[in-house]
Enzyme design. Sequence first.
Site, PDB file in Angstrom:
ATOM      1  N   HIS A   1       8.388 -46.036 -34.160  1.00  0.00           N
ATOM      2  CA  HIS A   1       9.108 -46.613 -35.312  1.00  0.00           C
ATOM      3  C   HIS A   1      10.005 -47.812 -34.972  1.00  0.00           C
ATOM      4  O   HIS A   1      11.218 -47.770 -35.153  1.00  0.00           O
ATOM      5  CB  HIS A   1       9.910 -45.548 -36.057  1.00  0.00           C
ATOM      6  CG  HIS A   1      10.693 -44.577 -35.202  1.00  0.00           C
ATOM      7  ND1 HIS A   1      11.475 -44.965 -34.159  1.00  0.00           N
ATOM      8  CD2 HIS A   1      10.789 -43.223 -35.267  1.00  0.00           C
ATOM      9  CE1 HIS A   1      12.036 -43.892 -33.615  1.00  0.00           C
ATOM     10  NE2 HIS A   1      11.621 -42.832 -34.267  1.00  0.00           N
TER      11      HIS A   1
ATOM     12  N   HIS B   1      12.561 -33.007 -45.046  1.00  0.00           N
ATOM     13  CA  HIS B   1      13.738 -32.134 -45.068  1.00  0.00           C
ATOM     14  C   HIS B   1      13.825 -31.544 -46.467  1.00  0.00           C
ATOM     15  O   HIS B   1      13.247 -32.090 -47.417  1.00  0.00           O
ATOM     16  CB  HIS B   1      15.005 -32.929 -44.760  1.00  0.00           C
ATOM     17  CG  HIS B   1      15.030 -33.489 -43.377  1.00  0.00           C
ATOM     18  ND1 HIS B   1      15.340 -32.733 -42.275  1.00  0.00           N
ATOM     19  CD2 HIS B   1      14.745 -34.727 -42.907  1.00  0.00           C
ATOM     20  CE1 HIS B   1      15.260 -33.484 -41.177  1.00  0.00           C
ATOM     21  NE2 HIS B   1      14.887 -34.704 -41.535  1.00  0.00           N
TER      22      HIS B   1
ATOM     23  N   ASN C   1      10.103 -31.994 -31.788  1.00  0.00           N
ATOM     24  CA  ASN C   1      11.500 -31.615 -32.058  1.00  0.00           C
ATOM     25  C   ASN C   1      11.560 -30.516 -33.113  1.00  0.00           C
ATOM     26  O   ASN C   1      12.286 -30.589 -34.097  1.00  0.00           O
ATOM     27  CB  ASN C   1      12.341 -32.833 -32.478  1.00  0.00           C
ATOM     28  CG  ASN C   1      11.868 -33.464 -33.776  1.00  0.00           C
ATOM     29  OD1 ASN C   1      10.715 -33.310 -34.167  1.00  0.00           O
ATOM     30  ND2 ASN C   1      12.748 -34.186 -34.449  1.00  0.00           N
TER      31      ASN C   1
ATOM     32  N   ASP D   1       5.814 -41.407 -39.492  1.00  0.00           N
ATOM     33  CA  ASP D   1       7.074 -40.682 -39.224  1.00  0.00           C
ATOM     34  C   ASP D   1       7.419 -39.785 -40.411  1.00  0.00           C
ATOM     35  O   ASP D   1       8.573 -39.719 -40.853  1.00  0.00           O
ATOM     36  CB  ASP D   1       8.233 -41.623 -38.867  1.00  0.00           C
ATOM     37  CG  ASP D   1       9.381 -40.861 -38.190  1.00  0.00           C
ATOM     38  OD1 ASP D   1       9.251 -39.636 -37.970  1.00  0.00           O
ATOM     39  OD2 ASP D   1      10.408 -41.489 -37.887  1.00  0.00           O
TER      40      ASP D   1
ATOM     41  N   HIS E   1       2.389 -39.975 -35.614  1.00  0.00           N
ATOM     42  CA  HIS E   1       3.804 -39.596 -35.684  1.00  0.00           C
ATOM     43  C   HIS E   1       4.092 -38.781 -36.943  1.00  0.00           C
ATOM     44  O   HIS E   1       4.468 -39.316 -37.991  1.00  0.00           O
ATOM     45  CB  HIS E   1       4.670 -40.860 -35.639  1.00  0.00           C
ATOM     46  CG  HIS E   1       6.120 -40.599 -35.405  1.00  0.00           C
ATOM     47  ND1 HIS E   1       6.932 -41.464 -34.709  1.00  0.00           N
ATOM     48  CD2 HIS E   1       6.927 -39.572 -35.777  1.00  0.00           C
ATOM     49  CE1 HIS E   1       8.157 -40.977 -34.658  1.00  0.00           C
ATOM     50  NE2 HIS E   1       8.181 -39.834 -35.310  1.00  0.00           N
TER      51      HIS E   1
ATOM     52  N   LYS F   1       7.083 -37.112 -25.661  1.00  0.00           N
ATOM     53  CA  LYS F   1       8.066 -37.801 -26.478  1.00  0.00           C
ATOM     54  C   LYS F   1       9.406 -37.709 -25.772  1.00  0.00           C
ATOM     55  O   LYS F   1       9.800 -36.631 -25.320  1.00  0.00           O
ATOM     56  CB  LYS F   1       8.147 -37.120 -27.853  1.00  0.00           C
ATOM     57  CG  LYS F   1       9.187 -37.700 -28.807  1.00  0.00           C
ATOM     58  CD  LYS F   1       8.757 -39.047 -29.364  1.00  0.00           C
ATOM     59  CE  LYS F   1       9.790 -39.648 -30.296  1.00  0.00           C
ATOM     60  NZ  LYS F   1       9.690 -39.225 -31.681  1.00  0.00           N
TER      61      LYS F   1
HETATM   62  O1  DOR Z   1      14.550 -40.038 -39.201  1.00  0.00           O
HETATM   63  C1  DOR Z   1      14.197 -39.300 -38.294  1.00  0.00           C
HETATM   64  N1  DOR Z   1      13.826 -38.031 -38.543  1.00  0.00           N
HETATM   65  N2  DOR Z   1      14.230 -39.753 -37.050  1.00  0.00           N
HETATM   66  C2  DOR Z   1      14.025 -38.931 -36.000  1.00  0.00           C
HETATM   67  O2  DOR Z   1      14.034 -39.372 -34.895  1.00  0.00           O
HETATM   68  C3  DOR Z   1      13.805 -37.485 -36.201  1.00  0.00           C
HETATM   69  C4  DOR Z   1      13.220 -37.251 -37.528  1.00  0.00           C
HETATM   70  C5  DOR Z   1      13.241 -35.786 -37.896  1.00  0.00           C
HETATM   71  O3  DOR Z   1      12.749 -34.969 -37.106  1.00  0.00           O
HETATM   72  O4  DOR Z   1      13.726 -35.446 -38.969  1.00  0.00           O
HETATM   73 ZN    ZN Z   2       9.915 -38.916 -35.939  1.00  0.00          ZN
HETATM   74 ZN    ZN Z   3      12.274 -40.881 -33.799  1.00  0.00          ZN
END
Ligand code: DOR
Ligand code: ZN
Ligand code: ZN
Length: 435
Positions: free
Chosen positions: A226, A303, A94, A299, A60, A144
Amino acid sequence: MRSINIVNGKVWISSKFADAGISISNGMIQKIAKEYRLPDADVKFDARGKMVFPGFIDVHTHLRDAEYSYKEDFASGTSAAVAGGFTTVLDMPNTSPPITSVKALRNRIQTAKGRIYCDVGFYGTTNNPSIATELAEAGCIAFKAYLHKAIDSIIFDSEKIENLMVAAKKTRRLVCFHAEDPALINKNTRTAEEHLQAHPAKAEVSAIEQVIKIASKTQGKVHICHLSTREGLKLINEVRKLGTNISCEATPHHMLLNSAIIDELGGMAVVEPPLRPPADSAAILEGVSAGLIPIIATDHAPHALKEKGNQNPRPGFPQLETLAGLLFTLVNQERISVKRAIAAITENPASRFNLSRIGAMKEGFKANITILDPKKSWKIDSGTFYTKAKYSPFEGRSVRGKVFATIVGGELVYENGEIISKPKGDIVYGSEVRS
Ligand code: DOR
Ligand code: ZN
Ligand code: ZN
């Protein structure tokens, strides 16, 4: 390519440490034997005092790139991966543009080639069964489904989930869920505190119930990403015992942080699903240590720093360079056995996602290897990160256990803090999923 002999280390073979040497050539593990029995090699890697593991796998990861290159790109994200001991990461769909068609998947693979320091496989996301079949044929690893919000106007009601599960089953792919029920979350939040209130535990539980119901009906193979609630874990375990083909993963933040930290860190600690009260994080940690949660995943969701302020923070934070230190601290504290910890980032993800010839130390397997110094104490310092996201909710935390070197496809890529090779990672194509 230079051949390498790794000598003097404690080598993780069949869930135990052994005093053995490893001979690597042509990208493969050629021989595991007492050191005097290894063939000569160009390079001798002295792993004295170190542990030698099969390369870590993260199922992930958000590598971003393309229009999100300001947050992360293939080179920076996979540099972070190898610095964190990961030799294979599975990239979430995504992205912008999102991976919702064969064209998008092929483009993404083309963009990644020559820019990745570790091996990378790709997810696709669709609610259309024929596109799902095409994505599988084009080599996506798994699907996903984002239940909580539309990605590229793709939404999932029960019928769409069922259709995807049926198509995934035919192509022998796993369907992975971001499990939050959109009817129970409030998307119009602005601050970190509001975000927490807006993503209640019952939204996760409700979505997991929905997935379980459809998986039991279709006999599909599903995975909950998660996992963050005690109640969700309980549900998953109950139905798994009854025969539903369901797995789940835990992140370091849902195991080790709780909602109290939001007061202190504000937007920095915002993630989806959110950090929960201590009873939930304790349950997730116990779930991992008891083997009920078989996979640990980062995960890693980078950003830009300016997107993590208190007003409308983007959810997620980097995690590729923190996971190994956090996990080995738990091992050093005897809160998780080394066997469970390693299985959760090697053999369990390899077998659940059907990744062939990785995840174990075996002759004939790909030479993806992580060498760790178990005694090295260090402080998490985002200033040293390779990811573009130079912050962490674990900033300043003291940990014990540090990745020393990472070998990908027989090439020493990372050693003692430095990336020392060109980006030679392979694309990992999905094949048949074992049921
Ligand atoms: O915290 C998250 N960030 N949860 C998600 O489902 C998407 C991910 C992201 O792509 O930033
Ligand atoms: Zn994620
Ligand atoms: Zn997620």
